[in-house]
Design a protein around this motif. Structure first.
Motif, PDB file in Angstrom:
ATOM      1  N   ASN A 369       0.730  -1.242   0.013  1.00 15.32           N
ATOM      2  CA  ASN A 369       0.034  -0.023   0.004  1.00 15.32           C
ATOM      3  C   ASN A 369       0.701   1.454   0.045  1.00 15.32           C
ATOM      4  O   ASN A 369       0.504   2.356  -0.343  1.00 15.32           O
ATOM      5  CB  ASN A 369      -0.955   0.143   1.237  1.00 15.32           C
ATOM      6  CG  ASN A 369      -1.934  -0.935   1.166  1.00 15.32           C
ATOM      7  OD1 ASN A 369      -2.007  -1.820   1.652  1.00 15.32           O
ATOM      8  ND2 ASN A 369      -3.126  -0.693   0.088  1.00 15.32           N
ATOM      9  N   HIS A 370       1.999   1.035   0.183  1.00 18.48           N
ATOM     10  CA  HIS A 370       2.869   2.441   0.140  1.00 18.48           C
ATOM     11  C   HIS A 370       3.647   2.772  -1.167  1.00 18.48           C
ATOM     12  O   HIS A 370       4.642   3.169  -1.246  1.00 18.48           O
ATOM     13  CB  HIS A 370       3.905   2.266   1.437  1.00 18.48           C
ATOM     14  CG  HIS A 370       3.434   2.264   2.939  1.00 18.48           C
ATOM     15  ND1 HIS A 370       2.818   3.375   3.402  1.00 18.48           N
ATOM     16  CD2 HIS A 370       3.222   1.193   3.591  1.00 18.48           C
ATOM     17  CE1 HIS A 370       2.391   3.209   4.579  1.00 18.48           C
ATOM     18  NE2 HIS A 370       2.626   1.689   4.578  1.00 18.48           N
ATOM     19  N   GLU A 371       3.239   1.832  -2.040  1.00 20.02           N
ATOM     20  CA  GLU A 371       3.719   2.051  -3.531  1.00 20.02           C
ATOM     21  C   GLU A 371       2.716   2.299  -4.490  1.00 20.02           C
ATOM     22  O   GLU A 371       1.584   2.189  -4.412  1.00 20.02           O
ATOM     23  CB  GLU A 371       4.406   0.458  -3.812  1.00 20.02           C
ATOM     24  CG  GLU A 371       5.589   0.043  -3.019  1.00 20.02           C
ATOM     25  CD  GLU A 371       6.227  -1.314  -3.299  1.00 20.02           C
ATOM     26  OE1 GLU A 371       7.410  -1.548  -3.026  1.00 20.02           O
ATOM     27  OE2 GLU A 371       5.615  -1.792  -4.130  1.00 20.02           O
ATOM     28  N   MET A 372       3.324   2.677  -5.718  1.00 21.48           N
ATOM     29  CA  MET A 372       2.553   3.109  -6.889  1.00 21.48           C
ATOM     30  C   MET A 372       3.229   2.735  -8.039  1.00 21.48           C
ATOM     31  O   MET A 372       4.459   3.373  -8.179  1.00 21.48           O
ATOM     32  CB  MET A 372       1.755   4.272  -6.967  1.00 21.48           C
ATOM     33  CG  MET A 372       0.739   4.350  -7.838  1.00 21.48           C
ATOM     34  SD  MET A 372      -0.814   3.624  -7.868  1.00 21.48           S
ATOM     35  CE  MET A 372      -1.670   4.560  -6.504  1.00 21.48           C
ATOM     36  N   LEU A 373       2.728   1.931  -9.000  1.00 18.75           N
ATOM     37  CA  LEU A 373       3.637   1.510 -10.068  1.00 18.75           C
ATOM     38  C   LEU A 373       3.057   2.433 -11.349  1.00 18.75           C
ATOM     39  O   LEU A 373       1.863   2.423 -11.496  1.00 18.75           O
ATOM     40  CB  LEU A 373       3.389   0.119 -10.421  1.00 18.75           C
ATOM     41  CG  LEU A 373       4.105  -0.768 -11.739  1.00 18.75           C
ATOM     42  CD1 LEU A 373       5.439  -0.665 -11.306  1.00 18.75           C
ATOM     43  CD2 LEU A 373       3.645  -2.020 -12.086  1.00 18.75           C
ATOM     44  N   VAL A 374       3.830   3.082 -11.994  1.00 20.75           N
ATOM     45  CA  VAL A 374       3.694   3.494 -13.316  1.00 20.75           C
ATOM     46  C   VAL A 374       4.130   3.082 -14.384  1.00 20.75           C
ATOM     47  O   VAL A 374       5.338   2.557 -14.541  1.00 20.75           O
ATOM     48  CB  VAL A 374       4.011   5.198 -12.946  1.00 20.75           C
ATOM     49  CG1 VAL A 374       5.491   5.413 -12.972  1.00 20.75           C
ATOM     50  CG2 VAL A 374       3.482   5.821 -14.536  1.00 20.75           C
ATOM     51  N   HIS A 375       3.399   2.933 -15.578  1.00 20.60           N
ATOM     52  CA  HIS A 375       3.756   2.222 -16.839  1.00 20.60           C
ATOM     53  C   HIS A 375       3.561   3.618 -18.183  1.00 20.60           C
ATOM     54  O   HIS A 375       2.901   4.338 -17.715  1.00 20.60           O
ATOM     55  CB  HIS A 375       2.804   1.037 -17.452  1.00 20.60           C
ATOM     56  CG  HIS A 375       2.395   0.106 -16.372  1.00 20.60           C
ATOM     57  ND1 HIS A 375       1.550   0.108 -15.511  1.00 20.60           N
ATOM     58  CD2 HIS A 375       3.001  -1.088 -16.655  1.00 20.60           C
ATOM     59  CE1 HIS A 375       1.685  -1.187 -14.861  1.00 20.60           C
ATOM     60  NE2 HIS A 375       2.295  -2.070 -15.568  1.00 20.60           N
ATOM     61  N   PHE A 376       4.469   3.257 -18.834  1.00 17.10           N
ATOM     62  CA  PHE A 376       4.497   4.345 -20.063  1.00 17.10           C
ATOM     63  C   PHE A 376       5.417   3.778 -21.029  1.00 17.10           C
ATOM     64  O   PHE A 376       5.954   2.742 -20.977  1.00 17.10           O
ATOM     65  CB  PHE A 376       5.140   5.732 -19.612  1.00 17.10           C
ATOM     66  CG  PHE A 376       6.565   5.909 -19.114  1.00 17.10           C
ATOM     67  CD1 PHE A 376       7.628   6.490 -19.947  1.00 17.10           C
ATOM     68  CD2 PHE A 376       7.185   5.489 -18.093  1.00 17.10           C
ATOM     69  CE1 PHE A 376       8.904   6.274 -19.764  1.00 17.10           C
ATOM     70  CE2 PHE A 376       8.459   5.502 -17.628  1.00 17.10           C
ATOM     71  CZ  PHE A 376       9.536   6.000 -18.513  1.00 17.10           C
ATOM     72  N   HIS A 444       7.796   0.653 -20.567  1.00 19.33           N
ATOM     73  CA  HIS A 444       8.493   0.843 -19.410  1.00 19.33           C
ATOM     74  C   HIS A 444       7.706   0.772 -18.250  1.00 19.33           C
ATOM     75  O   HIS A 444       6.463   1.126 -18.126  1.00 19.33           O
ATOM     76  CB  HIS A 444       9.085   2.253 -19.552  1.00 19.33           C
ATOM     77  CG  HIS A 444       9.832   2.856 -20.762  1.00 19.33           C
ATOM     78  ND1 HIS A 444      11.097   1.983 -20.933  1.00 19.33           N
ATOM     79  CD2 HIS A 444       9.468   3.461 -21.831  1.00 19.33           C
ATOM     80  CE1 HIS A 444      11.335   2.555 -22.278  1.00 19.33           C
ATOM     81  NE2 HIS A 444      10.379   3.440 -22.450  1.00 19.33           N
ATOM     82  N   SER A 445       8.080   0.319 -16.943  1.00 15.42           N
ATOM     83  CA  SER A 445       7.713   0.283 -15.732  1.00 15.42           C
ATOM     84  C   SER A 445       8.547   0.532 -14.783  1.00 15.42           C
ATOM     85  O   SER A 445       9.754   0.285 -14.648  1.00 15.42           O
ATOM     86  CB  SER A 445       6.889  -0.931 -15.324  1.00 15.42           C
ATOM     87  OG  SER A 445       7.960  -1.955 -15.165  1.00 15.42           O
TER      88      SER A 445
END
Length: 818
Positions: A369-376, A444-445
């Motif tokens: 819960n202390h993370e957030m993944l970003v894709h692009f 990318h992630s």
């Protein structure tokens, strides 16, 4: 009175057949038991007609074939009693009355045979109906399937979108002969005495810019004086090529491939261009307007290249009896080939940061819960020496000049991958040609870590040259950054309100696609309303709870081998997925395949070449050979199950489980055992609400026999497991309509200790239009587009609302209470 033994045998056969016909039911559970027919049980569904009104369902809304209508069941019993009364032994000396009874008896037999044959024909008809695009799978809804091209070209006569997977112009250009290819100079001027030029109205463009391509006659006199067959007319073609011929590129494209006239991105005849502009209301139907020599493109697509160019071709038939690719002309019986003559080129069109600017950005939760993944994604190839990175802070101003604020600004590095045509399972997904496979370039992630709970963070992403990765104080000017976006970090498990004292709210749906996939722009419209919900509630309007997530359980882009549609769809949903996590699952159009998979090929780990294809199912090749590859690589979901296929996570008071009904979930299977383990580990004190999401429903009232059969087997496989662990809500799609069951549904009985079932395959794909079954466990049905909104009021009350994409109004709602 005596009866011969043969007559007795026939009589018994007639009686048996009549009994079987009279008591014939579908393969459902005992939905019409006496307990379910009682006055206290839910009776008829409410049927919503999509116009804002709700009416009680009548027989015209239901195809009464399965005996679940109590009146129909009673009718069958009366018919059975009538048959048993009058099917008495026939005398050896027939009278007029016995002849009449014999005739009546034969009529009933014929009626029984007709009823049985009707079901057989229906099953055969469904089993031989293939999906759009030639995939060979079962398409049980007869939806209109069209995969729009990169530039959304329209057909001449109908103005429907041209089908990228079945495009006559693409096929023609694939085998055509091209001449004068080297006669056009790179700057757009023409050599070889050519009399035309073509240009655009901007020196440099960005993605989504509107541009105008124009062409005109460049010689003496007028274009009617040109060489015969080389005139610009409505059959002439304009094609888009990226990168432009002879320009530097970061992709793996060779110079020879750049000059190859068959390596185009999209192409259209002048006639199609006019139809496209007419459909987009960019020109009128006035003749003088239509003959103008220009093409207005309202939004230049995401191409991920630094340069592109348009080429203008004339096309004519030439007789050629030796060419194996020649086609027989219906008029003269001779073989012909199509010759394309290059008339002009725009030369390179420069796209600002086309290959380096991050695109298709979307967020996802992890198991932490202390993370957030970003894709692009960006352009380039796997040999480029760059690494993805993210910079983030709870203070927006830090990102404007983060070199001077490193103490409050965090950063992290990620990983890069991609996939190729050879990774797909079968055609058309593995065919590298226009309209089918095109490179996704680099995917990318990167994960933002050490986030405080329920705090707004600001971030931007970009690519850093690996040689500069050690000097973190001097990288700002060497990176092409995305815009700055924001999100709210996750709520910890067990927390019943957001930081500002509001209940958790999130959106759910399935079955979307892009504009032009079905028969309209409904996927885009649902995305627009989703974006509006996210933005409005971010602004904390009065009564707003703050949309925290969007859940999409299968049938995402409907690319099905037309790989450019993944970028179109992700570009569309990134309007909101840059601000809230987009949690996805797979549907039949992402995964189902019949060959080419197996060990080392199927990303879900299934070892059989055809994936999961039980005899009782309609699991065909609806992915058109993608077999889950793009979905599994473009989306990284919480890593506690099997990738994007099945996983779970906690958020506030909710434990969410995503399953794959495209995989085996029978007792003892890998997915079943995982589900059992996950359910047994749920802490109902922290997360009292358990919501299961998957693509195919267990219960639905649309009369589609193969899908009904699948739903029955899903119930047989794991309904008891969900009941044992008191799952609260089952969300699904697959059917393109909205449906809600009665509360407490278990083994086809309402208020039986089970859960509420909701189907919400309404995110934009073409709506279903089939007869409805009359089920006592049906509570509401509506054939219109929209999405679901879930508000978790507290540990004992949860609100589900169905919101229309027409006006944002709530068309159905139900409270789940503990």
């Amino acid at each position: 009175m005596s009866t011969s033994s043969s007559e007795k045998t026939k009589l018994l056969q007639y009686k048996q057949l009549s009994i079987e016909v009279a008591t014939a039911q579908d393969d459902d559970y005992d939905d019409h038991s006496s307990s379910n027919r009682s006055s206290s049980s839910p009776s008829l569904s409410s049927y919503h007609n999509g116009s804002g009104s709700t009416t009680h369902a009548t027989s015209q809304h239901y195809q009464q074939r399965d005996g679940t209508n109590p009146q129909k069941s009673a009718c069958k019993r009366r018919r059975l009693h009538f048959l048993m009364k009058y099917f008495q032994p026939i005398t050896s000396t027939p009278t007029n009355s016995t002849r009449f009874l014999f005739l009546l008896r034969g009529c009933f037999v014929l009626l029984g045979l007709f009823t049985i044959s009707r079901h057989v024909v229906q099953i055969i008809w469904y089993s031989n109906t293939t999906s759009g695009g030639g995939g060979g799978g079962v398409e049980q809804h007869h939806h209109f399937h069209s995969w729009p091209t990169v530039l959304s070209i329209r057909n001449n006569a109908t103005a429907d979108y041209v089908n990228a997977l079945d495009n006559f112009l693409y096929d023609e250009m694939k085998v055509a002969t091209f001449v004068n290819v080297d006669d056009a100079d790179a700057d757009g001027t023409q050599g070889g005495g050519m009399k035309y030029n073509i240009k655009i109205d901007k020196d440099m463009i960005e993605f989504h810019d509107n541009i105008t391509v124009s062409w005109n006659f460049n010689g003496a006199g007028n274009d009617k004086d040109g060489l015969k067959g080389d005139l610009v007319d409505t059959d002439s073609v304009i094609a888009l090529y990226c990168p432009a011929a002879g320009t530097a590129t970061t992709t793996a494209t060779t110079t020879k491939e750049q000059f190859n006239p068959k390596n185009f991105i999209d192409a259209a005849t002048i006639s199609q261009i006019q139809s496209t502009m007419l459909a987009q209301n960019l020109i009128t139907d006035d003749l003088n307007d239509k003959i103008k020599k220009y093409w207005k493109i309202p939004s230049f697509p995401v191409i991920k290249e630094d340069t592109c160019e348009f080429r203008l071709w004339s096309r004519r038939h030439t007789m050629d009896t030796t060419n194996a690719n020649a086609n027989a002309n219906a008029n003269d019986g001779n073989s012909h080939i199509m010759v394309y003559n290059l008339l002009a080129t725009t030369g390179p069109i420069h796209i600002k940061n086309g290959s380096t600017i991050p695109t298709t950005i979307h967020l996802a939760l992890t198991t932490n819960n202390h993370e957030m993944l970003v894709h692009f994604s960006t352009g380039g190839n796997e040999n480029v020496n760059q690494i993805p990175m993210v910079v983030y802070s709870a203070i927006k101003e830090d990102l404007d000049n983060h070199n001077n604020n490193m103490t409050s600004c965090q950063f992290n590095f990620g990983s890069t991958t991609t996939y190729h045509a050879s990774d797909m399972c079968h055609s058309p997904a593995n065919l590298q040609e226009p309209g089918k496979f095109s490179s996704p370039h680099l995917l990318h992630s990167v994960t933002m870590v050490n986030l405080e709970a329920d705090v707004r963070y600001y971030y931007k992403v970009g690519l850093l040259d690996r040689s500069q990765a050690k000097n973190m104080l001097d990288f700002e000017n060497d990176i092409v950054w995305s815009d700055v976006y924001s999100f709210q970090s996750a709520m910890p498990a067990g927390v019943d309100q957001t930081r500002d004292g509001k209940p958790l709210t999130f959106l759910v749906y399935a079955d979307q696609g892009v504009s032009g996939y079905g028969n309209g722009d409904d996927g885009d419209r649902v995305a627009t309303y989703t974006q509006r919900e996210v933005e409005d509630r971010e602004e904390e309007e009065e009564g707003g709870a703050g949309i925290r997530m969007v859940h999409h359980f299968g049938d995402l882009s409907y690319a099905q081998g037309a790989s450019h549609m993944w970028d179109i769809w992700l570009d569309m949903v990134s309007r909101f997925a840059t601000s809230v996590p987009l949690m996805v699952g797979v549907g039949n159009h992402e995964y189902d395949h019949v060959t080419g998979g197996g060990i080392g090929k199927d990303p879900s780990g299934v070892i059989t070449p055809g994936g999961y294809n039980p005899k009782w199912g309609n699991y065909g090749s609806d992915s058109n050979g993608e077999c889950g590859v793009p979905t599994s690589i473009r989306f990284i979901m919480p890593a506690n199950g099997n990738g994007v296929y099945w996983y779970s996570y906690d958020y506030g008071l909710v434990h969410t489980i995503m399953l794959s009904t495209e995989h085996d979930i029978s007792p003892g299977s890998e997915q079943f055992l995982w589900l059992e383990m996950d359910l047994s580990a749920v802490n109902r004190t922290l997360t009292p609400w358990v919501i299961l999401e998957t693509h195919r429903p267990m219960y639905m009232i649309e009369d589609i026999a193969p899908n009904t059969q699948v739903g029955i087997h899903l119930r047989q496989n794991f309904e008891e497991l969900l009941h044992r662990y008191n799952v609260d809500l089952y969300l699904a799609g697959h059917y393109h309509a909205y449906f809600r069951s009665c509360p407490g549904l278990y083994k086809s009985r309402c208020k039986n200790g089970g859960m509420t079932h909701i189907t919400i395959g309404t995110a934009g794909a073409e709506l279903d239009s089939v007869p409805l079954l009359r089920k006592p466990w049906s509570a509401f049905f509506s054939a219109e587009w929209g999405y679901g909104r879930i508000t978790v009021a507290n540990a004992t009350a949860l609100l589900f609302e169905f919101v229309s994409d027409q006006d944002g109004s709530t068309k159905d709602s139900t409270w789940l209470l503990k």
